[in-house]
Design a protein around this motif. Structure first.
Motif, mmCIF file in Angstrom:
data_model
loop_
_atom_site.group_PDB
_atom_site.id
_atom_site.type_symbol
_atom_site.label_atom_id
_atom_site.label_comp_id
_atom_site.label_asym_id
_atom_site.label_seq_id
_atom_site.Cartn_x
_atom_site.Cartn_y
_atom_site.Cartn_z
ATOM 1 N N UNK A 17 -4.415 -11.099 1.835
ATOM 2 C CA UNK A 17 -3.583 -11.746 0.807
ATOM 3 C C UNK A 17 -2.093 -11.546 1.091
ATOM 4 N N UNK A 18 -1.737 -10.353 1.556
ATOM 5 C CA UNK A 18 -0.329 -10.080 1.863
ATOM 6 C C UNK A 18 0.154 -10.928 3.032
ATOM 7 N N UNK A 19 -0.699 -11.142 3.995
ATOM 8 C CA UNK A 19 -0.314 -11.977 5.137
ATOM 9 C C UNK A 19 -0.073 -13.425 4.716
ATOM 10 N N UNK A 20 -0.770 -13.856 3.672
ATOM 11 C CA UNK A 20 -0.556 -15.217 3.176
ATOM 12 C C UNK A 20 0.687 -15.304 2.281
ATOM 13 N N UNK A 21 1.188 -14.153 1.840
ATOM 14 C CA UNK A 21 2.359 -14.117 0.936
ATOM 15 C C UNK A 21 3.397 -13.151 1.489
ATOM 16 N N UNK A 22 4.161 -13.581 2.501
ATOM 17 C CA UNK A 22 5.100 -12.674 3.168
ATOM 18 C C UNK A 22 6.226 -12.162 2.270
ATOM 19 N N UNK A 23 6.470 -12.849 1.157
ATOM 20 C CA UNK A 23 7.554 -12.414 0.264
ATOM 21 C C UNK A 23 7.092 -11.383 -0.765
ATOM 22 N N UNK A 24 5.812 -11.073 -0.752
ATOM 23 C CA UNK A 24 5.272 -10.088 -1.681
ATOM 24 C C UNK A 24 5.511 -8.690 -1.112
ATOM 25 N N UNK A 25 6.426 -7.959 -1.728
ATOM 26 C CA UNK A 25 6.833 -6.655 -1.183
ATOM 27 C C UNK A 25 6.132 -5.473 -1.846
ATOM 28 N N UNK A 26 5.558 -5.688 -3.019
ATOM 29 C CA UNK A 26 4.893 -4.598 -3.733
ATOM 30 C C UNK A 26 3.756 -5.163 -4.566
ATOM 31 N N UNK A 27 2.697 -4.368 -4.716
ATOM 32 C CA UNK A 27 1.517 -4.784 -5.460
ATOM 33 C C UNK A 27 1.189 -3.720 -6.499
ATOM 34 N N UNK A 28 0.934 -4.151 -7.724
ATOM 35 C CA UNK A 28 0.485 -3.232 -8.756
ATOM 36 C C UNK A 28 -1.018 -3.022 -8.656
ATOM 37 N N UNK A 29 -1.440 -1.797 -8.839
ATOM 38 C CA UNK A 29 -2.858 -1.452 -8.764
ATOM 39 C C UNK A 29 -3.331 -1.063 -10.165
ATOM 40 N N UNK A 30 -4.490 -1.644 -10.592
ATOM 41 C CA UNK A 30 -5.009 -1.385 -11.930
ATOM 42 C C UNK A 30 -6.417 -0.791 -11.848
ATOM 43 N N UNK A 31 -6.819 -0.147 -12.951
ATOM 44 C CA UNK A 31 -8.172 0.410 -13.022
ATOM 45 C C UNK A 31 -9.075 -0.551 -13.785
ATOM 46 N N UNK A 32 -10.279 -0.084 -14.155
ATOM 47 C CA UNK A 32 -11.250 -0.935 -14.836
ATOM 48 C C UNK A 32 -10.777 -1.405 -16.211
ATOM 49 N N UNK A 33 -9.882 -0.660 -16.837
ATOM 50 C CA UNK A 33 -9.377 -1.029 -18.153
ATOM 51 C C UNK A 33 -8.071 -1.817 -18.067
ATOM 52 N N UNK A 34 -7.745 -2.229 -16.878
ATOM 53 C CA UNK A 34 -6.517 -2.994 -16.627
ATOM 54 C C UNK A 34 -5.258 -2.139 -16.858
ATOM 55 N N UNK A 35 -5.446 -0.834 -16.836
ATOM 56 C CA UNK A 35 -4.314 0.085 -16.971
ATOM 57 C C UNK A 35 -3.728 0.334 -15.574
ATOM 58 N N UNK A 36 -2.417 0.506 -15.482
ATOM 59 C CA UNK A 36 -1.793 0.682 -14.162
ATOM 60 C C UNK A 36 -2.117 2.026 -13.531
ATOM 61 N N UNK A 37 -2.447 1.989 -12.241
ATOM 62 C CA UNK A 37 -2.640 3.208 -11.454
ATOM 63 C C UNK A 37 -1.351 3.555 -10.719
ATOM 64 N N UNK A 38 -0.668 2.541 -10.209
ATOM 65 C CA UNK A 38 0.585 2.732 -9.479
ATOM 66 C C UNK A 38 0.921 1.493 -8.681
ATOM 67 N N UNK A 39 1.710 1.685 -7.647
ATOM 68 C CA UNK A 39 2.224 0.568 -6.850
ATOM 69 C C UNK A 39 1.970 0.844 -5.373
#
Length: 376
Positions: free
Chosen positions: A13-35
């Motif tokens: 997915x990142x290779x298809x979106x070269x301008x994406x510099x950071x991704x948010x990571x979520x758990x099963x409850x859609x709560x943020x884990x980090x970046x």
């Protein structure tokens, strides 16, 4: 992305979106884990055997086993409806760092809503400041006009002003409070920008509402107390307050640390001596303004400037000064166009400074006394 996402899917997915510099990571409850930072991830994949080790694992496998420090970066989290200025206050100086700082936005349920950076905050503040600046500029222009001319058979008052920035701290006001009496002021607020413009707005309001049939001393003392209390010496102003009787020519001068007051009479240029004991307005809570008095005669020109006029420098470090002012007065008196003197000074000052920027706000005022009953 979900914490259980396969790393190879994320890389795809990142290779298809070269301008994406950071991704948010979520758990099963859609709560943020980090970046996860794009650069960090691709650097790992570029290491020896990195691709073979990482691509066949999920984010959770790498993160929970703790094989790689900061694989998923913990960042501050803020509710997206929170006031941005409160966030800025909390972040302090870190919001202005040259390094990109990332933060997670949460929705009303505390779930992941997106990522924003210190640059987003700074751009937002810049836009807010720019809008506020336009409002302040429009407000100040309605209070301090670029030029004004008041004229009758006894007196002609001309004033001009040009700010060094979009807004500034110079202020002038002309008010006729009886058939024959005028109160005139020219002030220079410390500093520049929106804060100085705020003080000029206060000055404009107070000046317009005050009844000058009562004591001018009382007005100056009240203004001083208000400025001192409101701004706690962070802002003060030097100022000149004149009361002119156009019938008699009697002029009372309250010089509150301003000092640029001159008289042109019989082709001679005089610096008016004023009371040196008067303090600038806002320095102390209580003051006792003292006045000097002169009597204007027919064809006199009383004038005052803010220090932006004489102190403007050119490329050689030379100051503009005031030595050309008498020549300007003579020229425009002969031509009967004293209204143009301010424009002449500004044009010549701009030509004089050359590539040097305008260092300070510029304001000037000329009072041509034309009452023929008071000839010399």
């Amino acid at each position: 992305v979900h914490i259980d996402t396969q790393i190879k899917e994320l890389v795809h997915d990142l290779n298809k979106n070269p301008n994406l510099l950071a991704i948010g990571v979520i758990d099963n409850e859609h709560k943020p884990v980090g970046v996860i930072l794009r650069k960090f991830l691709f650097n790992l994949l570029g290491r020896p055997f990195g691709k073979e080790i990482l691509e066949n694992k999920s984010l959770a496998e790498v993160y929970h086993k703790g094989h790689i420090e900061d694989f998923i970066t913990k960042v501050p989290q803020y509710h997206k409806d929170r006031n941005i200025l409160s966030i800025v206050n909390e972040l302090g100086e870190t919001v202005q760092t040259t390094d990109i700082q990332r933060y997670i936005a949460l929705d009303e349920e505390g779930k992941y809503s997106g990522i924003f950076t210190n640059l987003d905050v700074l751009f937002y503040l810049s836009n807010v400041t720019r809008k506020d600046l336009k409002v302040a500029q429009r407000l100040q222009k309605s209070i301090v006009h670029s030029s004004i001319s008041e004229k009758n058979e006894n007196i002609h008052i001309i004033a001009h002003s040009k700010m060094a920035r979009e807004t500034g701290g110079d202020f002038y006001k002309i008010k006729k409070y009886t058939d024959k009496n005028w109160v005139i002021s020219l002030c220079d607020v410390s500093g520049k920008g929106i804060s100085a413009a705020l003080v000029t707005a206060v000055l404009g309001g107070v000046f317009s509402m005050y009844d000058f049939n009562s004591s001018t001393v009382h007005f100056i003392k009240r203004l001083n107390r208000y400025i001192h209390t409101s701004f706690e010496t962070e802002k003060f102003l030097t100022g000149l307050f004149l009361k002119v009787d156009e019938e008699t020519g009697i002029t009372r001068i309250y010089d509150m640390g301003h000092s640029y007051v001159y008289l042109y009479r019989d082709k001679r240029f005089y610096k008016i001596k004023t009371n040196s004991e008067n303090l600038p307005i806002g320095i102390m809570s209580e003051i006792e303004p003292k006045a000097n008095q002169i009597t204007l005669k027919h064809d006199d020109v009383l004038m005052t400037f803010t220090d932006g006029v004489p102190e403007q420098e050119n490329d050689k470090g030379e100051e503009f000064g005031l030595k050309m002012i008498p020549e300007y007065i003579d020229q425009f008196k002969k031509e009967g166009t004293l209204d143009q003197i301010g424009k002449k000074v500004l044009d010549d000052l701009n030509a004089f400074r050359g590539k040097q920027p305008q260092h300070d706000d510029i304001s000037m005022m000329f009072i041509h006394y034309t009452n023929k009953k008071n000839k010399k």
